[in-house]
Enzyme design. Sequence first.
Site, short mmCIF file in Angstrom:
data_model
loop_
_atom_site.label_atom_id
_atom_site.label_comp_id
_atom_site.label_asym_id
_atom_site.label_seq_id
_atom_site.Cartn_x
_atom_site.Cartn_y
_atom_site.Cartn_z
N THR A 132 -35.64 -23.30 -3.40
CA THR A 132 -34.39 -23.26 -3.09
C THR A 132 -34.07 -22.55 -1.68
O THR A 132 -34.57 -21.56 -1.60
CB THR A 132 -33.40 -22.85 -4.41
OG1 THR A 132 -32.19 -22.47 -3.39
CG2 THR A 132 -33.89 -21.54 -4.75
N ASP A 133 -32.91 -22.89 -0.87
CA ASP A 133 -32.65 -22.18 0.38
C ASP A 133 -31.93 -20.90 -0.22
O ASP A 133 -31.80 -19.82 0.61
CB ASP A 133 -31.54 -23.04 0.99
CG ASP A 133 -30.31 -23.39 0.41
OD1 ASP A 133 -30.33 -23.12 -1.04
OD2 ASP A 133 -29.45 -23.91 0.88
N GLU A 134 -31.68 -20.56 -1.72
CA GLU A 134 -30.79 -19.43 -1.99
C GLU A 134 -31.63 -18.31 -1.87
O GLU A 134 -31.26 -17.09 -2.02
CB GLU A 134 -30.27 -19.79 -3.43
CG GLU A 134 -29.54 -20.93 -3.46
CD GLU A 134 -28.54 -21.00 -4.91
OE1 GLU A 134 -28.25 -20.10 -5.47
OE2 GLU A 134 -28.17 -22.13 -4.88
N TYR A 158 -30.59 -15.53 -10.35
CA TYR A 158 -31.79 -16.70 -10.05
C TYR A 158 -32.29 -16.93 -8.86
O TYR A 158 -33.59 -17.41 -8.95
CB TYR A 158 -30.44 -17.92 -10.27
CG TYR A 158 -30.90 -19.26 -9.39
CD1 TYR A 158 -32.11 -19.95 -10.05
CD2 TYR A 158 -30.48 -19.87 -8.24
CE1 TYR A 158 -32.32 -21.21 -9.44
CE2 TYR A 158 -31.13 -20.81 -7.89
CZ TYR A 158 -32.29 -21.48 -8.46
OH TYR A 158 -32.51 -22.83 -7.71
N LYS A 162 -36.34 -16.85 -8.28
CA LYS A 162 -37.25 -18.01 -7.72
C LYS A 162 -37.96 -17.41 -6.41
O LYS A 162 -38.88 -17.74 -6.27
CB LYS A 162 -36.29 -18.77 -6.83
CG LYS A 162 -35.72 -19.96 -8.04
CD LYS A 162 -36.51 -20.89 -8.59
CE LYS A 162 -36.93 -22.03 -7.66
NZ LYS A 162 -37.78 -23.12 -8.38
P1 NAD Z 1 -32.38 -28.38 -14.02
O1 NAD Z 1 -31.73 -26.96 -14.53
O2 NAD Z 1 -31.34 -29.52 -13.95
O3 NAD Z 1 -33.73 -28.81 -14.74
C1 NAD Z 1 -34.68 -27.76 -15.03
C2 NAD Z 1 -35.67 -28.61 -16.00
O4 NAD Z 1 -36.70 -27.47 -16.26
C3 NAD Z 1 -35.06 -28.92 -17.42
O5 NAD Z 1 -35.65 -30.34 -17.47
C4 NAD Z 1 -35.62 -28.00 -18.34
O6 NAD Z 1 -35.84 -28.51 -19.57
C5 NAD Z 1 -37.23 -27.69 -17.71
N1 NAD Z 1 -37.46 -26.16 -17.98
C6 NAD Z 1 -36.91 -25.25 -17.82
N2 NAD Z 1 -37.65 -24.18 -18.47
C7 NAD Z 1 -39.03 -24.63 -18.70
C8 NAD Z 1 -40.19 -24.24 -19.00
N3 NAD Z 1 -40.22 -22.88 -19.43
N4 NAD Z 1 -41.20 -24.91 -19.22
C9 NAD Z 1 -40.97 -26.39 -18.92
N5 NAD Z 1 -39.76 -26.99 -18.54
C10 NAD Z 1 -38.98 -26.02 -18.41
O7 NAD Z 1 -32.74 -28.11 -12.31
P2 NAD Z 1 -32.75 -28.86 -11.02
O8 NAD Z 1 -31.46 -28.83 -10.58
O9 NAD Z 1 -33.21 -30.11 -11.50
O10 NAD Z 1 -33.74 -28.04 -10.31
C11 NAD Z 1 -35.23 -28.28 -10.24
C12 NAD Z 1 -35.94 -27.46 -9.48
O11 NAD Z 1 -35.57 -27.61 -8.18
C13 NAD Z 1 -35.86 -26.08 -9.75
O12 NAD Z 1 -36.95 -25.08 -9.53
C14 NAD Z 1 -34.71 -25.59 -8.74
O13 NAD Z 1 -34.72 -24.19 -8.58
C15 NAD Z 1 -34.94 -26.33 -7.61
N6 NAD Z 1 -33.85 -26.49 -6.82
C16 NAD Z 1 -32.74 -26.81 -7.21
C17 NAD Z 1 -31.62 -27.34 -6.33
C18 NAD Z 1 -30.39 -27.95 -6.83
O14 NAD Z 1 -29.41 -28.24 -6.03
N7 NAD Z 1 -30.26 -28.25 -7.93
C19 NAD Z 1 -31.63 -27.05 -4.81
C20 NAD Z 1 -32.91 -26.36 -4.62
C21 NAD Z 1 -34.06 -26.36 -5.45
P1 TYD Z 2 -23.23 -24.64 -7.89
O1 TYD Z 2 -23.25 -26.10 -8.11
O2 TYD Z 2 -23.25 -23.69 -8.92
O3 TYD Z 2 -24.51 -24.42 -6.98
P2 TYD Z 2 -24.94 -22.80 -6.43
O4 TYD Z 2 -24.40 -22.02 -6.70
O5 TYD Z 2 -26.39 -23.09 -6.83
O6 TYD Z 2 -24.61 -23.12 -4.89
O7 TYD Z 2 -22.08 -23.86 -7.01
C1 TYD Z 2 -21.72 -24.66 -5.82
C2 TYD Z 2 -20.59 -23.67 -5.27
O8 TYD Z 2 -19.56 -24.08 -5.95
C3 TYD Z 2 -20.73 -22.37 -5.31
O9 TYD Z 2 -20.08 -21.88 -4.01
C4 TYD Z 2 -19.96 -21.91 -6.35
C5 TYD Z 2 -18.78 -22.96 -6.46
N1 TYD Z 2 -18.51 -23.37 -7.74
C6 TYD Z 2 -17.00 -23.45 -7.82
O10 TYD Z 2 -15.96 -22.94 -6.94
N2 TYD Z 2 -16.59 -23.84 -9.11
C7 TYD Z 2 -17.18 -24.01 -10.22
O11 TYD Z 2 -16.73 -24.37 -11.34
C8 TYD Z 2 -18.67 -23.95 -9.99
C9 TYD Z 2 -19.47 -24.38 -11.04
C10 TYD Z 2 -18.99 -23.74 -8.72
#
Ligand code: NAD
Ligand code: TYD
Length: 355
Positions: A132-134, A158, A162
Amino acid sequence: MILVTGGAGFIGANFVLDWLAQSDEALLNLDKLSYAGNRENLASLTNDPRHLFVHGDIGDSELTDRLLAQYQPRAILNFAAESHVDRSIHGPEDFIQTNIVGTFHLLEAVRAYWNGLPDEARRGFRFLQVSTDEVYGSLSRDEPAFSETHRYEPNSPYSASKAASDHLVRAYHHTYGLPVLTTNCSNNYGPYHFPEKLIPLIIVNALAGKPLPIYGDGQQIRDWLYVKDHCSAIRRVLDAGRPGETYNIGGWNEKTNLDIVHTVCALLDEISPRADGKPYHEQIRYVTDRPGHDRRYAIDARKIERELGWKPAETFDTGIRKTVQWYLQNQDWVRHVQSGAYRDWVEKNYGERQP
Ligand code: NAD
Ligand code: TYD
């Protein structure tokens, strides 16, 4: 075949569905089915012999050793993670267990498997870490977007977990020569997004007549990418990325949270207006800010475009419209994920935030 971890979650499931829509190469999907994992996301693959689902933990070395020996994947894509910042603030331990310890155990299993492969298979093998960019921390308004060489400065449990897993992946390349690739992507949105994250939460709360919670002043900035563009970027990096390299993935699409919420409200006003004719934005409520809230993320995605020719296919306008339509057409999915555990989470996270 390839092995995908976390393929029942939001991005993993989109990746699995897109992979099998575009290729006949089989896919082994290892997922723990945490609260965020949902087999309903993969329902369309129920009778598809190319998709093998295994319910298990990336930290279970016995299981991963056995799966690697049995299925001999040519690549592993590690999506599995705990992924929600607010949950990491309430309880960091699961994040340490899966994102750090789990990734470590997975890397150990992969190292042993990779060492035992014949030369050609060893050379062609890839381990792709989905990050992630975070991990880069927070930008002020005028700073340039994150490039791949930006220093790691994670601010939440988090992002720190990561960052730690990315460092382990990097070390396995430098120390053992494991052919790894790392992608750092900005915020995703699209189908199957669990409604604890901003965009799906706003859509489902708006339709249910509930408050739309804005943390703090709502001026925080995120760089949004449609999930299917993230998936196409990962496929491109897997095909052509250079081992040991990192690729930032983003949509050149910075928006404040308040802008996002107003855009979603306006789309809902158009596609599914409120019964009383009033605009959805009347449901917006300002609530207590997230502790340590990162102010701005922005991705400089020039490297992946220059070196691998990847660019997003969707604009924010097209992607957000598809997303809102998907939630309107999949209200059963929404109902099913709003279990008792989901309601407990909403109470825990929002109950104590004063308007
Ligand atoms: P999510 O939380 O929706 O899904 C995570 C999945 O991993 C779930 O299906 C969960 O059951 C599985 N999981 C959790 N712990 C596990 C374990 N110990 N063993 C096997 N499976 C396990 O997450 P997401 O949003 O789909 O993100 C997927 C990946 O992409 C993550 O690594 C996250 O850090 C990265 N990412 C997410 C975003 C975003 O905006 N959502 C952006 C950049 C990177
Ligand atoms: P989120 O979707 O949790 O992603 P991330 O924190 O990983 O960027 O949140 C996106 C942005 O929205 C973040 O700045 C937090 C804000 N946010 C709210 O303002 N209200 C909410 O209820 C949630 C879940 C997030």
